[in-house]
Scaffold this motif. Structure first.
Motif, PDB file in Angstrom:
ATOM      1  N   LEU A 141     -87.417 -49.825 -30.323  1.00 13.46           N
ATOM      2  CA  LEU A 141     -86.048 -49.463 -30.112  1.00 13.46           C
ATOM      3  C   LEU A 141     -85.785 -48.262 -31.450  1.00 13.46           C
ATOM      4  CD1 LEU A 141     -83.618 -51.141 -28.136  1.00 13.46           C
ATOM      5  CD2 LEU A 141     -84.040 -48.731 -27.371  1.00 13.46           C
ATOM      6  N   LEU A 142     -86.236 -49.283 -32.464  1.00  8.59           N
ATOM      7  CA  LEU A 142     -85.986 -48.066 -33.174  1.00  8.59           C
ATOM      8  C   LEU A 142     -87.243 -47.290 -33.716  1.00  8.59           C
ATOM      9  CD1 LEU A 142     -84.640 -48.443 -36.211  1.00  8.59           C
ATOM     10  CD2 LEU A 142     -86.546 -50.400 -37.480  1.00  8.59           C
ATOM     11  N   GLU A 143     -88.313 -47.046 -33.608  1.00  7.87           N
ATOM     12  CA  GLU A 143     -88.945 -45.978 -33.334  1.00  7.87           C
ATOM     13  C   GLU A 143     -89.036 -44.792 -32.762  1.00  7.87           C
ATOM     14  OE1 GLU A 143     -92.742 -47.696 -32.417  1.00  7.87           O
ATOM     15  OE2 GLU A 143     -92.489 -48.992 -34.451  1.00  7.87           O
ATOM     16  N   GLY A 144     -87.922 -45.189 -30.972  1.00  9.92           N
ATOM     17  CA  GLY A 144     -87.398 -44.490 -30.050  1.00  9.92           C
ATOM     18  C   GLY A 144     -86.339 -43.693 -31.120  1.00  9.92           C
ATOM     19  N   PHE A 145     -85.454 -44.512 -31.804  1.00  8.71           N
ATOM     20  CA  PHE A 145     -84.096 -43.663 -32.583  1.00  8.71           C
ATOM     21  C   PHE A 145     -84.918 -42.525 -33.809  1.00  8.71           C
ATOM     22  CE2 PHE A 145     -81.521 -47.144 -31.186  1.00  8.71           C
ATOM     23  CZ  PHE A 145     -81.147 -47.081 -29.785  1.00  8.71           C
ATOM     24  N   ARG A 146     -85.997 -43.139 -34.436  1.00 12.39           N
ATOM     25  CA  ARG A 146     -86.323 -42.520 -35.864  1.00 12.39           C
ATOM     26  C   ARG A 146     -87.058 -41.528 -34.875  1.00 12.39           C
ATOM     27  NH1 ARG A 146     -86.179 -45.334 -41.225  1.00 12.39           N
ATOM     28  NH2 ARG A 146     -83.867 -46.123 -41.021  1.00 12.39           N
ATOM     29  N   SER A 147     -87.405 -41.314 -33.617  1.00 11.31           N
ATOM     30  CA  SER A 147     -88.460 -40.114 -33.617  1.00 11.31           C
ATOM     31  C   SER A 147     -87.970 -39.181 -32.538  1.00 11.31           C
ATOM     32  CB  SER A 147     -89.854 -40.780 -32.854  1.00 11.31           C
ATOM     33  OG  SER A 147     -89.275 -41.480 -31.870  1.00 11.31           O
ATOM     34  N   ALA A 148     -86.439 -39.214 -32.772  1.00 13.26           N
ATOM     35  CA  ALA A 148     -85.737 -38.418 -31.959  1.00 13.26           C
ATOM     36  C   ALA A 148     -85.877 -37.009 -32.678  1.00 13.26           C
ATOM     37  CB  ALA A 148     -84.568 -38.588 -31.832  1.00 13.26           C
ATOM     38  N   ASP A 149     -85.677 -36.054 -32.119  1.00 16.99           N
ATOM     39  CA  ASP A 149     -86.064 -34.086 -32.202  1.00 16.99           C
ATOM     40  C   ASP A 149     -85.209 -34.035 -32.773  1.00 16.99           C
ATOM     41  OD1 ASP A 149     -86.823 -31.487 -32.173  1.00 16.99           O
ATOM     42  OD2 ASP A 149     -87.114 -31.668 -30.473  1.00 16.99           O
ATOM     43  N   LYS A 150     -85.217 -33.994 -34.218  1.00 21.03           N
ATOM     44  CA  LYS A 150     -84.303 -32.985 -35.294  1.00 21.03           C
ATOM     45  C   LYS A 150     -83.499 -32.039 -35.480  1.00 21.03           C
ATOM     46  CE  LYS A 150     -85.507 -36.449 -38.714  1.00 21.03           C
ATOM     47  NZ  LYS A 150     -86.084 -37.405 -38.187  1.00 21.03           N
ATOM     48  N   ASP A 151     -84.156 -31.089 -33.904  1.00 23.15           N
ATOM     49  CA  ASP A 151     -83.510 -30.099 -34.258  1.00 23.15           C
ATOM     50  C   ASP A 151     -82.669 -29.915 -33.529  1.00 23.15           C
ATOM     51  OD1 ASP A 151     -85.912 -28.591 -35.998  1.00 23.15           O
ATOM     52  OD2 ASP A 151     -87.004 -27.991 -34.299  1.00 23.15           O
ATOM     53  N   MET A 152     -82.688 -30.932 -32.182  1.00 21.85           N
ATOM     54  CA  MET A 152     -81.552 -30.998 -30.760  1.00 21.85           C
ATOM     55  C   MET A 152     -80.647 -31.680 -31.896  1.00 21.85           C
ATOM     56  SD  MET A 152     -83.044 -30.150 -27.713  1.00 21.85           S
ATOM     57  CE  MET A 152     -81.824 -30.892 -27.555  1.00 21.85           C
ATOM     58  N   MET A 153     -80.671 -32.436 -32.374  1.00 17.64           N
ATOM     59  CA  MET A 153     -79.758 -33.347 -33.305  1.00 17.64           C
ATOM     60  C   MET A 153     -78.777 -31.930 -34.608  1.00 17.64           C
ATOM     61  SD  MET A 153     -80.794 -37.257 -34.226  1.00 17.64           S
ATOM     62  CE  MET A 153     -82.131 -36.898 -35.646  1.00 17.64           C
ATOM     63  N   ASN A 154     -79.868 -31.209 -35.561  1.00 18.98           N
ATOM     64  CA  ASN A 154     -78.712 -30.431 -35.648  1.00 18.98           C
ATOM     65  C   ASN A 154     -78.614 -29.232 -34.952  1.00 18.98           C
ATOM     66  OD1 ASN A 154     -80.154 -30.963 -38.243  1.00 18.98           O
ATOM     67  ND2 ASN A 154     -82.431 -30.461 -37.899  1.00 18.98           N
TER      68      ASN A 154
END
Length: 418
Positions: A141-154
């Motif tokens: 889960l930690l790797e999944g959370f940290r690999s989230a799409d940065k552009d989508m979050m921005n």
């Protein structure tokens, strides 16, 4: 169509390889290349599985109950740790190394300590399974959370979304693939962890059954329970695959369908966690009910008596006294249990058992050594030990008198008349 054909072909190759292994195994056994008491044939294993099926199912129920409770605790703890370490970077730096270190300690070294600290009940087994299963969940889960799409979050931040909304719509859905991959590993680990914990101390379960048949040299039954454990692990992994297909949205769907399947995914995940939680509660309830039944005769004092080995003729007096009701006449409710791998000494010293059988050579250093245990010798279970000398049948040493008639065997002292 081509993918389906490739999948079928790969399964055929795997089945053919497994069948070839079984055929070679059977041929080796029939040819007598390996003695039957060392390597039973597949036919003997199947016969043992059929004959022991009711007992195997009874012990499987206990093991699955422990595995479900431990897996639930491991998944919940792993999820919480992954969320906290993803949210707070200092927590990640502080706890990530200890989490990795916990997986470097062999479970066979932890299990006896848990039995010593928490006794023979379900609690130490659930703790061990949780320790084994939370690591894949946390890391996945930690790797999944940290690999989230940065552009989508921005993009969501620019639209005024908060941390919770970003976690709900970006991080959590994106981590589901890694979560189910980790859950598949943890599900198989849960069964293995339950068996190991039962192996080193318990009343029932596949691990206890395995210990008994091993000490009885019934290796056909040993292989039968090994195959059963493998089958259970494979079924649990398949169950996770089915859950993933039902819960995760597929490719090429529109947003409405994806939102609908995301809601379905949350419902299925909640249902699974609820089922695991109810299983844990049922386990605790069953242990409480058994405790109430055991305390039905309130006048009897509860006594735990730990043996030194699998029940044998040295313990006859204990079982006869229990069967005849001699203990009850003296106001005692005696429960006779088999020991963990390190014997009864530590359990008696820790207060988890009131009495136990021990060997003189192991008890002496425990009582008189530098770190002496608070134990004391009480009595011998029988006046004369029923152990005997054995020899390989083909050597011809069938009786002590043979030692006089022949040369003394290598390493054996000559017999002397009393």
């Amino acid at each position: 169509m081509r993918k389906k054909l490739q999948s079928t072909t790969s399964k055929l190759w795997a089945s053919a390889a497994l069948a070839a292994i079984l055929v070679i195994w059977q041929a080796v056994s029939m040819a007598g290349l390996v003695p039957g008491y060392m390597l039973p044939s597949p036919v003997q294993v199947v016969r043992a599985f059929i004959s022991e099926f009711p007992l195997l199912m009874e012990n499987s129920r206990v093991t699955l109950l422990e595995a479900a409770a431990g897996l639930f605790c491991g998944v919940v703890f792993g999820f919480v740790m992954a969320v906290l370490m993803d949210r707070f970077d200092k927590l990640y730096k502080a706890f990530y190394p200890p989490i990795v270190i916990t997986q470097t300690v062999p479970t066979v070294a932890i299990a006896p300590l848990l039995v010593l600290w928490f006794g023979y009940e379900m609690l130490p087994k659930v703790i061990l399974i949780a320790i084994v299963t939370f690591f894949p969940i946390t890391i996945g889960l930690l790797e999944g959370f940290r690999s989230a799409d940065k552009d989508m979050m921005n993009l969501l931040r620019s639209m005024g979304a908060g941390r919770l909304q970003i976690f709900r719509y970006i991080k959590m859905p994106g981590a589901m693939g890694r979560f189910y991959a980790s859950l598949r590993i943890s599900a198989s680990y849960s069964v293995v962890g339950a068996v190991i914990s039962e192996w080193l101390g318990g009343f029932s379960g596949l691990g206890v059954y395995m210990t008994r048949v091993k000490k009885a040299f019934a290796f056909d039954k040993m292989f039968a329970v090994i195959f059963l454990i493998s089958i259970i692990s494979l079924l649990l992994m398949k169950l996770v695959d089915i859950l993933q297909k039902k819960a995760c949205p597929g490719n090429g769907q529109n947003k409405t369908e994806q939102r609908g399947q995301w809601r379905m995914k949350k419902k299925i995940l909640a249902a699974v966690l609820t089922a695991c939680m109810l299983t844990s509660v049922a386990a605790c309830g069953s242990s409480e009910d058994s405790g109430k039944k055991d305390s039905g005769s309130e006048d009897l004092e509860k006594i735990t008596f730990v043996l030194d080995w699998t029940p044998n003729t040295n313990h006859t007096g204990l079982y006869v006294a229990k069967e005849k009701g001699y203990f009850e006449k003296e106001g005692l409710d005696v429960e006779i249990v088999q020991p963990p791998e390190d014997g009864a000494d530590a359990l008696v010293a820790s207060g988890k058992a009131q009495f136990g059988v021990s060997f003189q050579d192991s008890m002496a250093p425990g009582v008189a050594g530098d770190n002496a245990l608070p134990n004391t010798a009480v009595a011998a279970p029988i006046q004369h030990n029923t152990s005997g000398i054995i020899s390989r049948k083909g050597r011809g040493w069938s009786a002590p008198k043979v030692w006089k008639e022949r040369n003394t065997p290598p390493g054996m002292p000559p017999l002397r008349k009393p």
